[in-house]
Design an enzyme around this catalytic site. Structure first.
Site, PDB file in Angstrom:
ATOM      1  N   MET A 167       0.845  -1.189   0.000  1.00 47.70           N
ATOM      2  CA  MET A 167       0.000   0.000   0.000  1.00 47.70           C
ATOM      3  C   MET A 167       0.885   1.247   0.000  1.00 47.70           C
ATOM      4  O   MET A 167       1.089   1.880   1.019  1.00 47.70           O
ATOM      5  CB  MET A 167      -0.901   0.001   1.241  1.00 47.70           C
ATOM      6  CG  MET A 167      -1.726  -1.286   1.366  1.00 47.70           C
ATOM      7  SD  MET A 167      -2.807  -1.311   2.809  1.00 47.70           S
ATOM      8  CE  MET A 167      -1.620  -1.430   4.132  1.00 47.70           C
ATOM      9  N   ASP A 168       1.395   1.581  -1.155  1.00 42.37           N
ATOM     10  CA  ASP A 168       2.385   2.650  -1.270  1.00 42.37           C
ATOM     11  C   ASP A 168       1.754   3.936  -1.805  1.00 42.37           C
ATOM     12  O   ASP A 168       0.894   3.885  -2.685  1.00 42.37           O
ATOM     13  CB  ASP A 168       3.489   2.170  -2.233  1.00 42.37           C
ATOM     14  CG  ASP A 168       4.745   2.988  -2.110  1.00 42.37           C
ATOM     15  OD1 ASP A 168       5.637   2.823  -2.960  1.00 42.37           O
ATOM     16  OD2 ASP A 168       4.851   3.812  -1.177  1.00 42.37           O
ATOM     17  N   GLY A 169       2.205   5.056  -1.264  1.00 43.70           N
ATOM     18  CA  GLY A 169       1.788   6.325  -1.849  1.00 43.70           C
ATOM     19  C   GLY A 169       0.964   7.219  -0.955  1.00 43.70           C
ATOM     20  O   GLY A 169       0.520   8.286  -1.395  1.00 43.70           O
ATOM     21  N   THR A 181       1.158  -0.204  -5.495  1.00 44.64           N
ATOM     22  CA  THR A 181       0.615   1.051  -6.010  1.00 44.64           C
ATOM     23  C   THR A 181       1.694   2.113  -6.104  1.00 44.64           C
ATOM     24  O   THR A 181       2.838   1.895  -5.695  1.00 44.64           O
ATOM     25  CB  THR A 181      -0.514   1.552  -5.094  1.00 44.64           C
ATOM     26  OG1 THR A 181      -0.018   1.609  -3.749  1.00 44.64           O
ATOM     27  CG2 THR A 181      -1.712   0.620  -5.150  1.00 44.64           C
TER      28      THR A 181
END
Lengths: 372, 277
Positions: free
Chosen positions: B79-81, B223
């Site tokens: 779950m990046d960003g 992501t």
């Protein structure tokens, strides 16, 4: 005449191409260049079918492209290139396909040692990475010959992963780490003797003669020593103990006797002799392996790929985005690039694009490196 | 890292062999430290539902273009960003991004439940993240706690089992292998295992993900356009299909998830073998 003209034109275009390539590489070199590229050369067979070639021709076309890619990498200043030539899982393919691949691999391995090969031109050191015992003898022997012949090359490195999977690599590294840690504990690293005098053994008075769980030896000739590697000790009486009070006051004991039935489990214990002939006192608990001492570095040290830094960019051709059991450990922070082109369709600009992508992400990678 | 196990969907009236129902347990899989309170895990047997526990509602049909027979059983997500999302919207702190990310996660959990994806593993916090500013780290930890407490009823109601994997709250693929290695060394020391017995299946059993029925993800989504694994899982990703979404995690919704699933369904998984002609 026409042929001569054609060949001269071809040479001219070749030289021009080389010139433009060098210019482009100069421009790229103004930014950071990856040290290590890894390639999964996927799509050879599909290419052969697409171009309606005969069986195996796709792989040969792929090999030519590999040579070009290696040339571009080394011209660019990349020092390490790793290729996934043959996975352990590939052995499950049809036997004739496996045999054809092995024949091609053997042919190309032999070719590496030729005078005009890339290896000699660029001073490449070659490693064959994988469970080489799984290879047929001709291929294994040829691989070892190339590794030996190129061992003194220092300019760049080519790592050919053959009979390789990352899981197999990790398992053997785990195996070696456990074995290595076990062996490191022996001989003992504890020295209880002081002025040559051993005061007590396992908390009990040395004159007790009871409860010795270890050997203490002094002034004993090397050939009187029995090297043992102990897996268990017991606290029972060590019988047949002799006390010798030599000038240094160190007590000597006979080795490995006892009424304890656990003595039977004692395999071997290596005792080391110090310069003055005193054998260090071995504490029981020191000989037990403490698993928590195993660390990431221990496993990394025993990886096949420990001979090279981690890859900076992993390119898998043919548009598939998966690692297929390749360099799982080494690519934890590596940039992944998966162009749609089949491997024999890969060209210089794919490599250039990968370098540009690397340069775009470089500040992130540097931050990661500094953190660790 | 959290792993969620969902009961199988009942769209096809499949009722598996009833199992002896275990009471709801609040049980830590690992010894929790002071950094993460014990109220994390609700363990329930993860095979479904007998008639009494039937949720009563029909499971949602799949969106157009997705085929049920090739849905992944286990999806993993990095779950990046969140921080970037917050910066782009002018927030000074990353916390707004993390909260928005929490909402995305909630939506994803619901979709997995509806569409029959059995296991969802989310990369919540890695060893690397401890280097972030302390304020952000503390916020993240509290957000996890808050989410898990608030969603507990939902998890119980829907038969979702939550497992936390890793050392208290952080996880890394390499560390997982090291701790497996230590377990094996302990077993060798105890005489339970011989050195020559160390093989791939033994190592796999010792990994943290062995709590799941399908420990290896079929699909990994990351992501925010970053094309790397960042030490999230390692061994388990040997043959996982990777999907890199351009959207930042708080913007990753149903449409993006459908795109990832569609991409997955077009791929032919060979495991080192040959394509089916």
């Amino acid at each position: 005449m026409g042929t001569l003209c054609g060949s001269r034109l071809s040479e001219l275009f070749g030289s021009l191409g080389s010139f433009f390539r060098k210019c482009m590489f100069c421009i790229l070199s103004m930014g950071p260049i990856p040290n290590h590229f890894a390639f999964i050369m996927d799509g050879n067979r599909r290419y052969g079918k697409k171009e309606k070639m005969e069986e195996g021709a796709g792989h040969r076309a792929g090999f030519s492209v590999l040579m070009s890619m290696l040339k571009y990498c080394y011209e660019l200043g990349v020092t390490h290139v790793t290729i996934y030539a043959f996975s352990i899982e590939n052995f499950k393919r049809k036997p004739d396909e496996v045999q054809n691949l092995m024949d091609l691999i053997l042919e190309k391995i032999d070719g590496l040692l030729k005078e005009e090969s890339l290896v000699n031109k660029y001073g490449i050191r070659v490693y064959f990475i994988g469970n080489l015992k799984l290879l047929s003898e001709p291929v294994r022997v040829a691989s070892e010959k190339v590794m030996k012949a190129t061992a003194n090359n220092t300019k760049c490195v080519l790592l050919i992963c053959i009979a390789y999977t990352s899981c197999d690599e990790i398992v053997q590294a785990v195996h070696e780490s456990c074995k290595n840690k076990w062996e490191e504990i022996q001989p003992c690293n504890s020295h209880k003797s002081c002025n040559g005098r051993i005061e007590e053994v396992d908390g009990k008075n040395i004159d007790d003669g009871i409860g010795h769980s270890v050997q203490e030896l002094s002034g004993v000739q090397a050939n009187d020593l029995r090297a043992t590697r102990a897996s268990t000790f017991c606290n029972d009486v060590a019988q047949g103990v002799e006390s010798t009070d030599n000038g240094s006051g160190v007590v000597g004991h006979d080795a490995v006797h006892g009424s304890c039935d656990k003595w039977g489990e004692v395999q071997s214990l290596e005792a080391s002799i110090t310069g003055d002939g005193v054998i260090p006192y071995v504490k029981r608990e020191k000989l037990a392996v403490n698993p928590s001492i195993l660390k990431v570095v221990d496993i990394e040290r025993h990886m096949y790929m420990s001979v090279a830094p981690n890859p900076d960019v992993l390119i898998r051709s043919s548009g598939e985005t998966r690692l297929s059991n390749f360099l799982l450990w080494q690519t934890s922070n590596c940039l992944l690039y998966s162009p749609n082109a089949l491997w024999p369709d890969m060209r210089l600009w794919h490599l250039v694009w990968a370098v540009l992508d690397f340069q775009r992400n470089h500040s992130y990678f540097e931050k990661k490196r500094k953190q660790f | 890292m959290q792993s969620l196990n969902f009961p199988p969907p009942i769209y096809n009236n499949y009722i598996p062999t009833p199992q002896k129902a275990n009471p709801f347990l609040f049980r830590n899989r690992r010894d929790q430290t002071h950094r993460f309170p014990p109220l994390l895990l609700a363990a329930k047997h993860d095979l479904a539902l007998n008639d009494d526990e039937d949720t009563g509602g029909a499971v949602a049909p799949l969106p157009e273009g997705l085929r049920r027979e090739v849905m992944p059983r286990h999806v993993a997500v990095i779950m990046d960003g969140n921080a970037r999302w917050a910066r782009q919207r002018g927030f000074l702190e990353a916390s707004a991004g993390h909260e928005a990310g929490g909402r995305s996660l909630r939506e994803l959990v619901e979709l997995c439940c509806e569409w029959g994806i059995r296991i969802l593993t989310v990369f919540a916090f890695s060893y690397d993240n401890w280097t972030r500013p302390k304020v952000e780290v503390v916020f993240l930890i509290r957000l996890f706690e808050k989410m898990l407490r608030s969603e507990l009823d939902n998890f119980m109601r829907n038969g979702i089992r939550v497992s936390t994997i890793g050392d208290s709250s952080s996880y890394s693929g390499k560390y997982d292998v090291v701790q497996a290695c230590r377990n094996i060394a302990q077993k060798v020391k105890d005489g339970a295992v011989q050195m020559e017995d160390i093989d791939e299946s033994l190592l796999e059993q010792e990994l943290e993900t062995n709590c799941a029925q399908y420990p290896c993800p079929d699909l990994l989504i990351r992501t925010s356009g970053e094309h790397r694994i960042s030490n999230f899982l390692l061994w388990q990703l040997a043959y996982t299909e990777l999907f890199f979404a351009e959207a930042l995690w708080p913007d990753f919704g149903k449409a993006e998830f459908i795109e990832a699933l569609a991409s997955y369904q077009q791929r032919q998984r060979r495991y080192g073998g040959r394509r089916r002609s």
